[in-house]
Design an enzyme around this catalytic site. Structure first.
Site, short mmCIF file in Angstrom:
data_model
loop_
_atom_site.label_atom_id
_atom_site.label_comp_id
_atom_site.label_asym_id
_atom_site.label_seq_id
_atom_site.Cartn_x
_atom_site.Cartn_y
_atom_site.Cartn_z
N GLU A 18 0.83 -1.20 0.00
CA GLU A 18 0.00 0.00 0.00
C GLU A 18 0.88 1.26 0.00
O GLU A 18 1.91 1.31 0.66
CB GLU A 18 -0.90 0.00 1.24
CG GLU A 18 -1.69 1.27 1.48
CD GLU A 18 -2.78 1.52 0.44
OE1 GLU A 18 -3.66 2.32 0.71
OE2 GLU A 18 -2.73 0.92 -0.65
N ASP B 8 -2.52 -4.97 0.76
CA ASP B 8 -1.79 -3.90 1.45
C ASP B 8 -0.41 -4.33 1.92
O ASP B 8 0.53 -3.53 1.90
CB ASP B 8 -2.61 -3.41 2.65
CG ASP B 8 -3.91 -2.77 2.22
OD1 ASP B 8 -3.87 -1.93 1.31
OD2 ASP B 8 -4.96 -3.11 2.79
#
Length: 252
Positions: free
Chosen positions: A80, A108
């Protein structure tokens, strides 16, 4: 809200959020709630990763600031915050190296200890509702989901919370503090209520039209709570590396 975000979050996180919104053609001056949400999500992802390493025996350990063991392998790979091209490059590299199944959507984080991708969620609603939405979107048992709320609740795949209780408590405390600071400035209701947010958005647009040519005076006052909490969680040994890898872009 924009002033609050710039005072509340680490400058690197603010810069990453600005880049993300620009990449998708979104105006942070208008969509200030989304700006705050992106910064919050980024910070949780970094806090999730910070101080967690894998030692030579393959065990997960926590290394605090100033510890000389800086050459240990980071347990989590942060995906992320990178631009989409670089993020997919990182994901492909991980899959090629570890044999992990390539996810359909960008996750992420990647957990090298548990050999799995992680999807982090931060919600203003009920955690179980947001968890189900994430699960229905991802449709993969290979990606681990971990949801946090601003009220201290959390939910994770098979109740496997990955981190130790203290690390998770640090994240929950930070989220609760953000909520309290927003509330003290009258920002929380519009942040949590979509209808109120739309009303505020219309107000912002109207204000921008009226004041397009007028100089704006910005308050730089920061509350004592924010001075204490601002970037204190950031692993200083990793900040320079992250800045170099995440913010690298060609000059125009």
């Amino acid at each position: 809200m924009e002033d609050f975000v710039r005072q509340c979050f680490n400058p690197m996180i603010v810069e990453l959020a600005e880049k993300a919104m620009k990449e998708y053609g979104e105006d942070l001056k208008i969509e200030t709630n989304k700006f705050a949400a992106i910064c919050t999500h980024l910070e949780v992802c970094f806090m999730y990763s910070d101080f967690h390493f894998i030692n030579e025996q393959g065990r997960s350990i926590i290394v605090e600031l100033g510890d000389p063991n800086a050459l240990l392998k980071h347990r989590f790979e942060i995906i992320e915050g990178r631009d989409r091209t670089m993020a997919w490059t990182v994901v492909n590299s991980i899959c090629n190296t570890t044999g992990a199944e390539k996810p359909k959507f960008l996750p992420d984080l990647y957990d090298y200890k548990e050999d799995r991708f992680i999807e982090i969620g931060v919600t203003r609603r009920e955690v179980h509702i947001y968890y189900l939405e994430k699960a229905n979107k991802i449709k993969s048992e290979k990606t681990h989901i971990h949801i946090f709320s601003f009220t201290g609740e959390e939910m994770a795949t098979k109740a496997d919370y990955t981190l130790d209780e203290e690390s998770r408590a640090r994240i929950k405390t930070r989220l609760f503090t953000i909520r309290q600071e927003m509330a003290s400035r009258g920002l929380w209701d519009s942040f949590v209520n979509p209808r109120e947010a739309k009303r505020q958005l219309k107000k912002n647009l109207k204000s921008q039209e009226q004041c397009a040519t007028s100089p704006t005076k910005v308050s730089r006052r920061t509350s004592p709570a924010l001075r204490i909490l601002e970037p204190m969680w950031m692993d200083s040994n990793r900040t320079a590396t992250l800045r170099a890898s995440f913010l690298k872009c060609p000059k125009k």
